[in-house]
Scaffold this motif. Structure first.
Motif, short mmCIF file in Angstrom:
data_model
loop_
_atom_site.label_atom_id
_atom_site.label_comp_id
_atom_site.label_asym_id
_atom_site.label_seq_id
_atom_site.Cartn_x
_atom_site.Cartn_y
_atom_site.Cartn_z
N GLY A 193 71.51 102.38 41.53
CA GLY A 193 72.63 101.77 40.81
C GLY A 193 72.96 102.56 39.56
O GLY A 193 72.07 102.99 38.83
N VAL A 194 74.25 102.73 39.30
CA VAL A 194 74.73 103.47 38.14
C VAL A 194 75.27 102.47 37.11
O VAL A 194 76.25 101.77 37.38
N VAL A 195 74.66 102.45 35.95
CA VAL A 195 75.05 101.50 34.90
C VAL A 195 76.49 101.78 34.45
O VAL A 195 76.87 102.93 34.21
N ARG A 196 77.30 100.72 34.36
CA ARG A 196 78.70 100.85 33.96
C ARG A 196 78.93 100.54 32.49
O ARG A 196 79.85 101.08 31.88
N GLU A 197 78.12 99.64 31.94
CA GLU A 197 78.41 99.10 30.61
C GLU A 197 78.08 100.06 29.47
O GLU A 197 78.53 99.85 28.34
N LEU A 198 77.29 101.09 29.74
CA LEU A 198 76.87 102.04 28.71
C LEU A 198 77.21 103.45 29.18
O LEU A 198 77.04 103.77 30.35
N VAL A 199 77.67 104.28 28.25
CA VAL A 199 78.21 105.58 28.64
C VAL A 199 77.77 106.66 27.66
O VAL A 199 77.31 106.38 26.55
N GLY A 200 77.94 107.92 28.08
CA GLY A 200 77.79 109.03 27.16
C GLY A 200 78.97 109.07 26.20
O GLY A 200 79.90 108.25 26.28
N HIS A 201 79.00 110.08 25.32
CA HIS A 201 79.96 110.03 24.22
C HIS A 201 80.12 111.38 23.56
O HIS A 201 79.27 112.27 23.69
N GLY A 202 81.23 111.51 22.81
CA GLY A 202 81.37 112.65 21.92
C GLY A 202 80.37 112.58 20.79
O GLY A 202 79.81 111.52 20.50
N LEU A 203 80.15 113.73 20.15
CA LEU A 203 79.09 113.83 19.14
C LEU A 203 79.56 114.79 18.06
O LEU A 203 80.26 115.76 18.34
N GLY A 204 79.16 114.53 16.81
CA GLY A 204 79.54 115.43 15.73
C GLY A 204 79.07 114.91 14.39
O GLY A 204 77.87 114.66 14.21
N LYS A 205 80.00 114.69 13.48
CA LYS A 205 79.65 114.12 12.19
C LYS A 205 79.33 112.64 12.32
O LYS A 205 78.76 112.04 11.40
N LYS A 206 79.72 112.06 13.43
CA LYS A 206 79.33 110.69 13.78
C LYS A 206 78.49 110.74 15.04
O LYS A 206 78.65 111.62 15.88
N MET A 207 77.59 109.74 15.18
CA MET A 207 76.75 109.68 16.38
C MET A 207 77.59 109.43 17.62
O MET A 207 77.33 109.99 18.68
N HIS A 208 78.60 108.58 17.47
CA HIS A 208 79.45 108.25 18.61
C HIS A 208 80.90 108.58 18.27
O HIS A 208 81.50 107.96 17.41
N GLU A 209 81.42 109.58 18.96
CA GLU A 209 82.81 109.98 18.81
C GLU A 209 83.50 109.89 20.17
O GLU A 209 82.86 109.69 21.20
N SER A 210 84.83 110.07 20.16
CA SER A 210 85.57 110.20 21.42
C SER A 210 85.27 111.58 22.00
O SER A 210 85.03 112.53 21.26
N PRO A 211 85.30 111.70 23.34
CA PRO A 211 85.62 110.68 24.33
C PRO A 211 84.37 109.98 24.85
O PRO A 211 83.26 110.47 24.68
N GLU A 212 84.55 108.83 25.48
CA GLU A 212 83.47 108.25 26.27
C GLU A 212 83.23 109.11 27.51
O GLU A 212 84.17 109.69 28.06
N VAL A 213 81.96 109.18 27.93
CA VAL A 213 81.60 109.96 29.13
C VAL A 213 80.86 109.03 30.09
O VAL A 213 79.62 108.95 30.07
N PRO A 214 81.59 108.30 30.92
CA PRO A 214 80.94 107.38 31.86
C PRO A 214 80.10 108.13 32.89
O PRO A 214 80.33 109.31 33.18
N ASN A 215 79.16 107.42 33.47
CA ASN A 215 78.34 107.98 34.56
C ASN A 215 78.88 107.59 35.93
O ASN A 215 78.20 107.75 36.93
N TYR A 216 80.09 107.11 35.96
CA TYR A 216 80.78 106.76 37.21
C TYR A 216 82.25 107.07 37.01
O TYR A 216 82.77 107.03 35.88
N GLY A 217 82.96 107.40 38.08
CA GLY A 217 84.39 107.67 37.93
C GLY A 217 84.95 108.52 39.04
O GLY A 217 84.25 108.89 39.99
N ARG A 218 86.22 108.84 38.90
CA ARG A 218 86.94 109.60 39.92
C ARG A 218 87.12 111.05 39.48
O ARG A 218 87.36 111.33 38.30
N ARG A 219 87.05 111.95 40.44
CA ARG A 219 87.36 113.35 40.17
C ARG A 219 88.77 113.46 39.59
O ARG A 219 89.70 112.77 40.02
N GLY A 220 88.93 114.34 38.62
CA GLY A 220 90.26 114.61 38.09
C GLY A 220 90.80 113.55 37.14
O GLY A 220 91.96 113.64 36.71
N SER A 221 89.98 112.57 36.78
CA SER A 221 90.43 111.52 35.87
C SER A 221 89.88 111.76 34.46
O SER A 221 88.97 112.57 34.26
#
Length: 261
Positions: free
Chosen positions: A160-188
């Motif tokens: 099972g692939v968790v939907r509610e928690l995702v990867g993220h952008g990183l920089g001067k803040k711990m969580h920046e845009s964009p979200e990086v989900p572990n599920y999704g469609r090619r090309g989206s």
């Protein structure tokens, strides 16, 4: 809005990322039956501060510790406890640091002593998901290509692939845009561009993808109480390709030394 990083910023982020990796490498030697997560948390805080950085999670959104430590059916955001680790446990250690104004963020799921072959497979496949996701982090792709690669490999193995928690952008803040989900469609999703820095972090469950939160307001567990694994790397897009700023080398070197003794 996505904050693209300059070459100079990426090198500063590499310093933060490598310190996280070294912290996890130091902890790898300490993850043993009988050791408490709170002891590991204290070791990590001292190590990070000794290297001129600040623990990235301590106080972030009021989190009470330096490490997120998630055992067995805990997916992420576990609070370190004084209960000793036991033979056969697995523990995801998620570590962040702030150094030179930039964050590093990395996670690794450790085996405590000997674990079952079923759990070893879960850890192996989750790490493979991370590798496959990173391979898709090129300037010819979109975020959804990363997501699809992770989901396809996990689900092909029956996980099972968790939907509610995702990867993220990183920089001067711990969580920046964009979200990086572990599920999704090619090309989206957003187009991947030069200077993007993201934390890619598959959270893969042995059973259902569904999760729930404990009353502590932090710890996320699997809805069926089966084990979950979590690995994470910081990745910059440099010359159109993924440049992995973190490394598992320090962890795996330490684990190799332990296994050879």
């Amino acid at each position: 809005m996505i904050q693209y990083k300059t070459a100079e910023e990426i090198e500063l982020m590499r310093i933060s990322a490598q310190l996280v990796s070294r912290t996890l490498g130091m902890l790898a030697k300490e993850v043993q039956p009988g050791v408490t997560p709170l002891h590991l948390d204290k070791l990590a805080e001292e190590f990070i501060r000794d290297h001129g950085a600040i623990p990235g999670f301590l106080g972030l959104y009021d989190f009470p510790n330096s490490l997120c430590m998630s055992l067995n059916e805990q997916v992420v955001h576990g609070i370190p406890s004084g209960k000793p680790l036991a033979e056969g446990d697995i523990i995801s250690i998620d570590c962040g640091v702030l150094k030179n104004g930039y964050y590093g963020d990395q996670a690794y799921t450790f085996m405590v002593g000997e674990v079952s072959d079923e759990i070893k497979k879960l850890l192996r496949v989750t790490k493979e998901c991370l590798t496959l996701g990173i391979e898709q982090a090129t300037s010819s792709n979109r975020i959804g290509d990363i997501s699809f690669a992770i989901q396809a490999h996990a689900e092909a193995n029956g996980y099972g692939v968790v939907r509610e928690l995702v990867g993220h952008g990183l920089g001067k803040k711990m969580h920046e845009s964009p979200e990086v989900p572990n599920y999704g469609r090619r090309g989206s999703g957003p187009k991947i561009k030069e200077g993007l820095v993201i934390a890619i972090e598959p959270m893969i469950n042995m059973g259902t993808r569904r999760v729930k939160q404990l009353r502590d307001g932090w710890t996320i567990i699997t809805a069926d109480n089966r084990p979950s694994a979590h690995y994470e790397h910081d990745v910059a897009i440099v010359d159109g390709k993924p440049d992995v700023l973190t490394t598992f080398d320090f962890v795996e070197e330490a684990l190799g030394v332990l296994q050879s003794n």
